[in-house]
Design a protein around this motif. Structure first.
Motif, mmCIF file in Angstrom:
data_model
loop_
_atom_site.group_PDB
_atom_site.id
_atom_site.type_symbol
_atom_site.label_atom_id
_atom_site.label_comp_id
_atom_site.label_asym_id
_atom_site.label_seq_id
_atom_site.Cartn_x
_atom_site.Cartn_y
_atom_site.Cartn_z
ATOM 1 N N ILE A 3 23.204 12.129 33.151
ATOM 2 C CA ILE A 3 21.996 11.492 32.609
ATOM 3 C C ILE A 3 20.795 11.915 33.452
ATOM 4 O O ILE A 3 20.959 12.342 34.603
ATOM 5 C CB ILE A 3 22.134 9.954 32.603
ATOM 6 C CG1 ILE A 3 22.295 9.421 34.031
ATOM 7 C CG2 ILE A 3 23.306 9.525 31.711
ATOM 8 C CD1 ILE A 3 22.148 7.914 34.134
ATOM 9 N N PRO A 4 19.579 11.846 32.897
ATOM 10 C CA PRO A 4 18.403 12.200 33.696
ATOM 11 C C PRO A 4 18.223 11.210 34.843
ATOM 12 O O PRO A 4 18.252 10.001 34.627
ATOM 13 C CB PRO A 4 17.247 12.100 32.676
ATOM 14 C CG PRO A 4 17.760 11.238 31.571
ATOM 15 C CD PRO A 4 19.251 11.440 31.520
ATOM 16 N N ARG A 70 22.682 4.474 19.304
ATOM 17 C CA ARG A 70 22.198 5.849 19.179
ATOM 18 C C ARG A 70 21.651 6.226 20.545
ATOM 19 O O ARG A 70 20.593 5.729 20.949
ATOM 20 C CB ARG A 70 21.097 5.904 18.113
ATOM 21 C CG ARG A 70 20.205 7.131 18.137
ATOM 22 C CD ARG A 70 20.921 8.382 17.719
ATOM 23 N NE ARG A 70 19.965 9.442 17.346
ATOM 24 C CZ ARG A 70 20.195 10.740 17.566
ATOM 25 N NH1 ARG A 70 21.291 11.134 18.176
ATOM 26 N NH2 ARG A 70 19.328 11.647 17.163
ATOM 27 N N PRO A 71 22.379 7.063 21.318
ATOM 28 C CA PRO A 71 21.947 7.299 22.699
ATOM 29 C C PRO A 71 20.647 8.093 22.785
ATOM 30 O O PRO A 71 20.332 8.892 21.898
ATOM 31 C CB PRO A 71 23.118 8.087 23.306
ATOM 32 C CG PRO A 71 23.808 8.707 22.148
ATOM 33 C CD PRO A 71 23.599 7.810 20.967
ATOM 34 N N GLN A 72 19.908 7.835 23.857
ATOM 35 C CA GLN A 72 18.672 8.588 24.113
ATOM 36 C C GLN A 72 18.959 10.082 24.146
ATOM 37 O O GLN A 72 18.225 10.887 23.586
ATOM 38 C CB GLN A 72 18.105 8.125 25.472
ATOM 39 C CG GLN A 72 16.887 8.863 25.958
ATOM 40 C CD GLN A 72 16.782 8.799 27.482
ATOM 41 O OE1 GLN A 72 17.463 9.519 28.215
ATOM 42 N NE2 GLN A 72 15.924 7.890 27.951
ATOM 43 N N ARG A 73 20.039 10.446 24.826
ATOM 44 C CA ARG A 73 20.515 11.824 24.930
ATOM 45 C C ARG A 73 22.044 11.781 24.858
ATOM 46 O O ARG A 73 22.643 10.752 25.156
ATOM 47 C CB ARG A 73 20.133 12.442 26.291
ATOM 48 C CG ARG A 73 18.673 12.774 26.480
ATOM 49 C CD ARG A 73 18.470 13.312 27.907
ATOM 50 N NE ARG A 73 17.151 13.872 28.104
ATOM 51 C CZ ARG A 73 16.069 13.147 28.298
ATOM 52 N NH1 ARG A 73 16.141 11.830 28.311
ATOM 53 N NH2 ARG A 73 14.893 13.742 28.481
ATOM 54 N N PRO A 74 22.671 12.904 24.516
ATOM 55 C CA PRO A 74 24.138 12.903 24.410
ATOM 56 C C PRO A 74 24.828 12.527 25.725
ATOM 57 O O PRO A 74 25.968 12.080 25.715
ATOM 58 C CB PRO A 74 24.466 14.349 24.026
ATOM 59 C CG PRO A 74 23.201 14.943 23.519
ATOM 60 C CD PRO A 74 22.078 14.207 24.162
ATOM 61 N N PHE A 76 24.323 10.081 27.602
ATOM 62 C CA PHE A 76 24.582 8.643 27.696
ATOM 63 C C PHE A 76 25.752 8.310 26.772
ATOM 64 O O PHE A 76 25.770 8.721 25.609
ATOM 65 C CB PHE A 76 23.348 7.846 27.263
ATOM 66 C CG PHE A 76 22.235 7.858 28.260
ATOM 67 C CD1 PHE A 76 22.172 6.898 29.264
ATOM 68 C CD2 PHE A 76 21.243 8.837 28.198
ATOM 69 C CE1 PHE A 76 21.138 6.910 30.190
ATOM 70 C CE2 PHE A 76 20.212 8.852 29.120
ATOM 71 C CZ PHE A 76 20.156 7.884 30.123
ATOM 72 N N TYR A 80 25.819 1.455 24.980
ATOM 73 C CA TYR A 80 25.516 0.982 26.336
ATOM 74 C C TYR A 80 24.479 -0.138 26.234
ATOM 75 O O TYR A 80 23.786 -0.263 25.223
ATOM 76 C CB TYR A 80 25.029 2.116 27.255
ATOM 77 C CG TYR A 80 23.857 2.938 26.758
ATOM 78 C CD1 TYR A 80 22.555 2.633 27.136
ATOM 79 C CD2 TYR A 80 24.055 4.043 25.927
ATOM 80 C CE1 TYR A 80 21.476 3.418 26.703
ATOM 81 C CE2 TYR A 80 23.001 4.818 25.479
ATOM 82 C CZ TYR A 80 21.704 4.498 25.877
ATOM 83 O OH TYR A 80 20.648 5.261 25.451
ATOM 84 N N ALA B 116 19.354 14.849 20.372
ATOM 85 C CA ALA B 116 18.863 13.659 21.061
ATOM 86 C C ALA B 116 17.809 12.988 20.195
ATOM 87 O O ALA B 116 17.407 13.504 19.167
ATOM 88 C CB ALA B 116 18.253 14.050 22.408
ATOM 89 N N THR B 117 17.384 11.815 20.629
ATOM 90 C CA THR B 117 16.297 11.130 19.947
ATOM 91 C C THR B 117 15.042 11.991 20.021
ATOM 92 O O THR B 117 14.918 12.854 20.895
ATOM 93 C CB THR B 117 16.036 9.769 20.591
ATOM 94 O OG1 THR B 117 15.905 9.971 21.985
ATOM 95 C CG2 THR B 117 17.182 8.805 20.308
ATOM 96 N N TYR B 134 14.493 4.425 24.895
ATOM 97 C CA TYR B 134 13.563 5.222 24.090
ATOM 98 C C TYR B 134 12.812 4.203 23.259
ATOM 99 O O TYR B 134 13.020 2.978 23.441
ATOM 100 C CB TYR B 134 14.288 6.296 23.273
ATOM 101 C CG TYR B 134 15.427 5.811 22.428
ATOM 102 C CD1 TYR B 134 15.281 5.623 21.053
ATOM 103 C CD2 TYR B 134 16.667 5.519 23.002
ATOM 104 C CE1 TYR B 134 16.335 5.167 20.278
ATOM 105 C CE2 TYR B 134 17.720 5.064 22.226
ATOM 106 C CZ TYR B 134 17.551 4.884 20.869
ATOM 107 O OH TYR B 134 18.594 4.428 20.106
ATOM 108 N N VAL B 192 21.213 1.108 15.451
ATOM 109 C CA VAL B 192 20.585 2.049 16.379
ATOM 110 C C VAL B 192 20.502 1.411 17.763
ATOM 111 O O VAL B 192 21.031 1.942 18.752
ATOM 112 C CB VAL B 192 19.188 2.460 15.874
ATOM 113 C CG1 VAL B 192 18.452 3.279 16.935
ATOM 114 C CG2 VAL B 192 19.312 3.253 14.576
#
Lengths: 133, 383
Positions: A3-4, A70-74, A76, A80, B116-117, B134, B192
């Motif tokens: 993760i970032p 729906r994760p912020q990025r894959p 994650f 969560y 990603a979003t 986000y 979501v």
């Protein structure tokens, strides 16, 4: 892929470095006692630069939360739980809740900080249900 | 001659084609928006002495747009497209810095990464990004607290989403034209970020929009149907997506904007015929109806039920389909809340979406998850 992770700044560095020692720090104004978070260059009440770092108990309750599907990025792993914690000292921070099923989370849940080493530079302050709760 | 806000009128309102993805480069899209706004006002480039035009990806800004307009403008605005830019331009006109301002914005070519979003919904702040937030999650944290404190029900959120998406379904210009959605569809769509299902969240798309403002005096001489500024206000509470969106601190953001707008207009919310409320997420409409004074705090969930905010209801909301169904294009969608207000008061919308005899429109921008919320009141008649 991870993760970032936070890119610390001169203002925030003491907070992140203390996390590596297992301590949760927040800024406190020595002039007016205001607690300041996220870290700032000056007091958000009296505008002095008389901020010092003080250690939080790391104890608090869930103020609000959202279960993210729906994760912020894959990177994650969904779902969560994103939460705002109301710390016992009267300040708030964003975090993720761990060691709990998303369906079991509720506003008001008693939680405690749970540090996780993410890299040589960064340890993140997650929160989990309080052991005594 | 001293002017004030009430001496300013909007004489041009236009939007370009909107689509999930437009095969038009941003500069061409911005030019389309600029030409359309001027045509709607019955003006030429040489008659514009103020400009605020910008693009989202390619970074075109007002100083450059001066040259696009042949060097005629002497005043440039830097306000973000939307109510902020309208109030800035109106202030410039009211204080005599210029007389006629073209505001335009366009966005295309942004969306590349589908793993990603959407990029602009992802925060970069060191105390936010690592927790997987986000935009939807930020607004969800406000909504969840409102639901906890006031008992606001998921069915109310679903009704908002369905009502606005139903408007878009009947708007041939909407990206989601033809896509009728019921409250049951909203609740059945995938989750979501709790409490937001997919259909509670706005779409992302591309497009542009523009407005032309001038003095009321000048407006009377133009071959355009003017709409008058009645009042406006801003409520800014900090940088979006940095500190935690605390409901206790930010849950009423917009209240100060609404109070200023209604006070300047000498009106109460009861005078509003159509409310172009900013609708990034269904819940935000409920919250803004409360802060703008259409109902009491905690009553927004009940207020939206029974068809009240649908076309034909007591207070039609987001009548073009809003961000949920019409378009969300970078920042142009903020302007589109104003352009659609103007088009409602001019009677330019399809019959099915027209609010008959509308005289006063409210437009809003922003929301609690983003820590800002602005308001603008427009009238078919001057204040």
């Amino acid at each position: 892929m991870t993760i970032p992770l936070p890119r610390k700044t001169p203002v925030s560095a003491p907070h992140w470095e203390a996390c590596q020692d297992g301590r949760l720090l927040v800024q406190r104004c020595t002039t007016c006692d205001q607690l300041v978070f996220i870290p700032r260059p000056g007091c958000t009440r009296c505008l002095t630069e008389t901020l010092e770092w003080t250690e939080s108990s790391g104890l608090g309750t869930v103020y609000s939360y959202t279960v993210v599907h729906r994760p912020q990025r894959p990177e994650f792993e969904a779902p969560y739980v994103v939460a705002i914690i109301a710390l016992d000292e009267g300040w708030h921070m964003l975090t993720n809740l761990v060691d709990i099923a998303p369906d079991d989370v509720s506003i008001g849940l008693a939680v405690e900080v749970a540090f996780r080493v993410m890299s040589d530079e960064i340890t993140l302050p997650y929160f989990r249900p309080r052991a005594s709760a | 001659m001293a002017r004030n806000l009430h001496d300013v009128a909007i004489v041009g309102a236009y939007h370009t084609e909107q689509a999930k993805r437009l095969d038009v480069a941003e500069p061409a899209l911005l030019l389309d928006a600029m030409r359309g706004g001027l045509a709607s006002a019955g003006l030429t480039a040489a008659e514009v002495d103020g400009v605020n035009a910008s693009t989202w990806v390619s970074g075109i800004h007002a100083r450059e747009a001066v040259q696009w307009l042949g060097g005629h403008p002497c005043w440039t605005g830097t306000g973000s497209p939307g109510i902020e830019a309208v109030l800035e331009a109106a202030s410039a006109i009211a204080s005599g810095q210029c007389d006629t301002v073209l505001i335009a914005a366009a966005q295309s070519g942004e969306y590349q990464d589908h793993s990603a979003t959407v990029s602009w919904t992802r925060p970069s702040n060191e105390f936010v990004e690592c927790w997987g937030l986000y935009t939807a999650a930020e607004f969800a944290l406000i909504a969840q607290r409102h639901m906890h404190v006031y008992g606001t029900k998921p069915e109310a959120l679903a009704e908002v989403a369905a009502a606005i998406r139903s408007n878009g379904a009947r708007n041939p210009e909407a990206v989601m034209f033809g896509r009728e959605v019921t409250p049951e569809d909203v609740l059945a769509s995938r989750m979501v970020a709790t409490p937001f299902h997919l259909f509670d969240c706005c779409i992302n798309s591309e497009g542009g929009a523009s407005l032309v403002l001038t003095t009321s005096e000048r407006a009377r001489d133009l071959d355009a149907d003017p709409v008058y500024l009645l009042g406006g206000g801003m409520d800014r509470q900090g940088m979006s997506y940095t500190a935690a969106p605390l409901f206790d601190l930010h849950g009423r953001v917009g209240e100060r904007a609404g109070k200023r707008a209604f006070s300047q207009a000498g009106l109460t919310p009861a005078a509003v015929d159509v409310a172009e409320i900013y609708d990034p997420f269904s819940f935000e409409v409920i919250r803004q109806l409360e802060v703008m004074g259409f109902c009491g705090y905690g009553e927004g969930g009940d207020f939206v039920m029974d068809g009240r905010i649908r076309t034909g209801g007591e207070l039609p909301v987001a009548t073009n389909g809003g961000l949920l169904s019409y378009s969300h294009a970078g920042l142009a969608q903020m302007l589109q809340k104003v352009t659609n207000s103007v088009r409602q008061l001019r009677g330019e919308l399809p019959d099915a979406l027209t609010v008959p005899d509308a005289k006063v429109a409210l437009a809003t921008n922003g929301g609690a998850g983003a820590l800002f919320c602005d308001a603008l009141l427009l009238g078919k008649e001057p204040a």
